[in-house]
Motif scaffolding. Structure first.
Motif, PDB file in Angstrom:
ATOM      1  N   LEU A   1       0.853  -1.178   0.000  1.00 25.13           N
ATOM      2  CA  LEU A   1       0.000   0.000   0.000  1.00 25.13           C
ATOM      3  C   LEU A   1       0.896   1.238   0.000  1.00 25.13           C
ATOM      4  O   LEU A   1       2.105   1.150   0.186  1.00 25.13           O
ATOM      5  CB  LEU A   1      -0.914  -0.008   1.221  1.00 25.13           C
ATOM      6  N   GLY A   2       0.286   2.399  -0.176  1.00 19.84           N
ATOM      7  CA  GLY A   2       1.058   3.632  -0.189  1.00 19.84           C
ATOM      8  C   GLY A   2       1.599   3.994   1.183  1.00 19.84           C
ATOM      9  O   GLY A   2       2.767   4.325   1.349  1.00 19.84           O
ATOM     10  N   GLY A   3       0.730   3.930   2.187  1.00 20.05           N
ATOM     11  CA  GLY A   3       1.151   4.227   3.553  1.00 20.05           C
ATOM     12  C   GLY A   3       1.614   5.656   3.720  1.00 20.05           C
ATOM     13  O   GLY A   3       1.169   6.565   3.037  1.00 20.05           O
ATOM     14  N   GLY A   4       2.530   5.845   4.672  1.00 23.26           N
ATOM     15  CA  GLY A   4       3.012   7.181   4.967  1.00 23.26           C
ATOM     16  C   GLY A   4       2.108   7.870   5.966  1.00 23.26           C
ATOM     17  O   GLY A   4       1.698   7.286   6.970  1.00 23.26           O
TER      18      GLY A   4
ATOM     19  N   VAL B   1       0.503   7.237  -6.120  1.00 19.21           N
ATOM     20  CA  VAL B   1       1.012   6.169  -6.985  1.00 19.21           C
ATOM     21  C   VAL B   1       0.127   4.936  -6.877  1.00 19.21           C
ATOM     22  O   VAL B   1      -0.251   4.322  -7.884  1.00 19.21           O
ATOM     23  CB  VAL B   1       2.467   5.823  -6.620  1.00 19.21           C
ATOM     24  N   ASP B   2      -0.208   4.549  -5.669  1.00 19.69           N
ATOM     25  CA  ASP B   2      -0.990   3.335  -5.431  1.00 19.69           C
ATOM     26  C   ASP B   2      -2.361   3.417  -6.096  1.00 19.69           C
ATOM     27  O   ASP B   2      -2.920   2.401  -6.508  1.00 19.69           O
ATOM     28  CB  ASP B   2      -1.144   3.124  -3.925  1.00 19.69           C
TER      29      ASP B   2
ATOM     30  N   MET C   1      -3.418   8.359  -9.010  1.00 28.69           N
ATOM     31  CA  MET C   1      -3.966   9.696  -8.840  1.00 28.69           C
ATOM     32  C   MET C   1      -2.822  10.700  -8.784  1.00 28.69           C
ATOM     33  O   MET C   1      -1.690  10.374  -8.431  1.00 28.69           O
ATOM     34  CB  MET C   1      -4.799   9.769  -7.554  1.00 28.69           C
ATOM     35  N   ASN C   2      -3.128  11.949  -9.111  1.00 28.06           N
ATOM     36  CA  ASN C   2      -2.139  13.017  -9.144  1.00 28.06           C
ATOM     37  C   ASN C   2      -1.910  13.559  -7.735  1.00 28.06           C
ATOM     38  O   ASN C   2      -2.864  13.935  -7.055  1.00 28.06           O
ATOM     39  CB  ASN C   2      -2.633  14.136 -10.070  1.00 28.06           C
ATOM     40  N   SER C   3      -0.649  13.619  -7.291  1.00 26.20           N
ATOM     41  CA  SER C   3      -0.366  13.985  -5.911  1.00 26.20           C
ATOM     42  C   SER C   3       0.094  15.423  -5.728  1.00 26.20           C
ATOM     43  O   SER C   3      -0.210  16.038  -4.716  1.00 26.20           O
ATOM     44  CB  SER C   3       0.708  13.045  -5.328  1.00 26.20           C
ATOM     45  N   TYR C   4       0.879  15.940  -6.665  1.00 25.38           N
ATOM     46  CA  TYR C   4       1.483  17.249  -6.471  1.00 25.38           C
ATOM     47  C   TYR C   4       1.447  18.042  -7.778  1.00 25.38           C
ATOM     48  O   TYR C   4       1.319  17.473  -8.862  1.00 25.38           O
ATOM     49  CB  TYR C   4       2.952  17.125  -6.029  1.00 25.38           C
ATOM     50  N   VAL C   5       1.586  19.356  -7.651  1.00 30.69           N
ATOM     51  CA  VAL C   5       1.774  20.186  -8.832  1.00 30.69           C
ATOM     52  C   VAL C   5       3.075  19.756  -9.524  1.00 30.69           C
ATOM     53  O   VAL C   5       4.093  19.552  -8.875  1.00 30.69           O
ATOM     54  CB  VAL C   5       1.845  21.678  -8.440  1.00 30.69           C
TER      55      VAL C   5
END
Length: 580
Positions: free
Chosen positions: A79-82, A92-93, A96-100
């Motif tokens: 999983l992505g976790g964090g 990533v998991d 989906m887009n995470s940052y600019v």
């Protein structure tokens, strides 16, 4: 139809600043050198090629945008976790887009490596005297391989990308996947054909060889033909690479390279180093002894440096993927995995239970050698429930920071690396190599391509790998091969692209949804925000977003990859878990 785009990475970066030395990273200042006076001798040429290697480390400064991290996290077994703040892995998991400008460092640095390779090919003939013809051919082998590898990273992340083969500043078309893979295949073929047949380890630790190129050709062939439903791999100059040619190259590698399997797979991973192992009960109970990062099984890896200090430059010298996979808020109760990190990549429960339930894998030492059950191995470690998300209490052991206790002082050293010359620091002390190809994978690819033909010590590649794990032989089938790859190569950035080329991405949904997790201390079950398979199909089969600034700077010429329009942003707080 081709779309013309502007190449947006400055060409000047690759004409100058070829910086490297024996370990590729501790460099002399070469900023006054350019193609008019560099390279002029064999030493210059070696430094020039080392500079192509050094670009591999740059994305480790931002692990969430490094191909190894992306491919590892995207699989069904992590999983992505964090936390709610470091959300790149969660993006990533879920595709989906995470940052600019997400993926911008990956795009820039892979093209920087390509440009350095192009410059090297343009200028290597400036050197008129060589110690031997083999020396020049060895360097050419490395140049062609590295350019192919950088393009392969880009193609698996983005699909069709611009092909740039010179350092000239010019607008180039966006190439089709067929054209990109044809160039990759041609570069790998050139690498194989020009390389000396020098056996490991005579060509030097950390350097690409003919054998590395033969192994990587098989990986490229399997992905391209599987994912794109093709029968052969095209070549840029015309013609193609057949399955039989790939098998011939693999057999050359297996029989003539000098590479082989180490005696115990667990000894490939740093938790078995003697400075950690003398206080780690699992190592003591199993008689484990680290082979170090330089061993006969690791065929291609990104190397780190022991150079001390923390700066933007020093981030390129240590392995921040290891840091991101580390536990949060660590104490001595987490020994030896007590090097503080960001808790990314918790292991999916389904991998743990599938492995235990399969009768063909009864007693497989790799299960506990690859995965730490926190409740069993470090039961007193409380974690960081205020921040941890998607915690499964299962921890991957292959890439994780390990402490060691100084036998003379009793002091906890923040990394075993201290005893190998690195700093006593939870970040810069993380100098584990990042292995992209090992001999076990070569054996498994040979089995897949030959339906289990005997090749190594009288056994098929698959059964040779199983024998090393103290497991009995089983008949070859694609189903059995898939299981063996999943278990032998878990957490090595291969599973995601295996699922894609086999058409098995639905396994991600089956193996992730419903995982028991805790999210900031609250028990729940893992779920996707949207229909994952719909997202996979919308993105053309799991391809990621082209950096937004590249689209903008192209003035509308470069089109965004499909599936990355409005509504695809993964933001802090988007955690759709079912709480109990």
């Amino acid at each position: 139809m081709k779309t013309t785009i502007k190449y947006l990475v400055a060409s000047a970066l690759c004409v100058m600043l070829f910086a490297a030395c024996d370990d590729f990273l501790d460099t002399d200042n070469l900023t006054m050198k350019d193609t008019s006076n560099f390279p002029i001798n064999e030493t210059d040429a070696t430094q020039m090629v080392n500079g192509i290697y050094s670009v591999m480390n740059r994305n480790l400064a931002d692990p969430e945008e490094d191909p190894f991290f992306i491919f590892d996290i995207a699989s069904d077994d992590r999983l992505g976790g964090g936390s709610q703040s470091n959300i790149g892995a969660q993006g990533v998991d879920r595709l989906m887009n995470s940052y600019v400008d997400w993926m911008k460092p990956l795009w820039q640095q892979r093209y920087a490596g390509i440009n350095r390779a192009n410059s090297a090919l343009e200028t290597i003939d400036n050197v008129k005297e060589w110690s031997s013809p083999e020396k020049k051919n060895q360097l050419l082998c490395e140049i062609y391989f590295l350019r192919a590898w950088y393009y392969f990273n880009l193609a698996q992340v983005f699909n069709g990308v611009p092909i740039r083969l010179t350092t000239a500043a010019e607008n180039l078309p966006k190439s089709t996947p067929d054209e990109v893979y044809a160039q990759i295949a041609s570069d790998l073929k050139a690498s194989i054909e020009i390389a000396p047949s020098t056996k490991y380890p005579a060509f030097g630790d950390g350097r690409v060889s003919k054998w590395t190129a033969e192994g990587m050709m098989a990986r490229v062939w399997l992905f391209y033909t599987g994912f794109y439903n093709k029968s052969e791999l095209p070549l840029a100059e015309g013609g193609s690479v057949s399955k039989q040619q790939v098998v011939t190259w693999l057999e050359d590698c297996i029989q003539n390279s000098g590479y082989g399997l180490v005696s115990d797979q667990r000894n490939l991973w740093p938790y078995t180093n003697p400075y950690t192992g003398r206080d780690y009960k699992y190592d003591l109970d199993n008689g484990l002894n680290w082979e170090t990062d330089e061993n006969k099984e690791n065929m291609f890896a990104i190397k780190m440096s022991n150079k001390p200090g923390w700066s933007a430059d020093s981030q390129l010298r240590h392995n921040r993927i290891v840091e991101f996979y580390g536990l949060r808020k660590t104490t001595a109760d987490a020994f030896p995995f007590s090097v503080q990190g960001y808790s990314n990549g918790p292991v999916c429960e389904k991998l743990w239970t599938d492995w235990a339930a399969d009768p063909d894998y009864a007693g497989d030492y790799r299960r506990e050698g690859s995965i730490c059950d926190r409740a069993v191995e470090i039961p007193n470690y409380k974690g960081d429930p205020a921040k941890e998300v998607e915690n499964t209490n299962l921890l991957a052991k292959k890439y994780i920071g390990c402490e060691a206790i100084d036998p003379e002082t009793g002091q906890r050293m923040l990394s075993y690396g201290y005893f190998y010359g690195s700093e006593n620091n939870r970040q810069t002390g993380l100098t584990q190599s990042l292995v992209w190809l090992r001999f076990a994978d070569v054996l498994l690819m040979h089995s897949e391509l030959t339906d289990g033909k005997a090749i190594y010590n009288g056994k098929s590649g698959m059964n040779a790998v199983r024998e090393r794990a103290k497991l009995p032989e089983i008949p070859y089938s694609l189903t059995n091969l898939k299981k063996e790859r999943r278990y032998e190569l878990c957490f090595e950035a291969l599973r995601w692209n295996d699922l894609r080329r086999w058409g098995d991405v639905q396994e991600k949904v089956k193996n992730q949804v419903g995982n028991k997790i805790t999210n900031q201390g609250i028990p729940g079950e893992y779920a996707f925000t949207n229909d994952f398979m719909q997202r996979y199909n919308e993105t053309g089969g799991g391809f990621f977003k082209i950096p937004e600034d590249q689209v903008t700077l192209s003035e509308g010429v470069l089109e965004q990859n499909p599936g990355w329009g409005d509504g695809t942003n993964w933001a802090k707080g988007d955690l759709p878990y079912k709480f109990k």
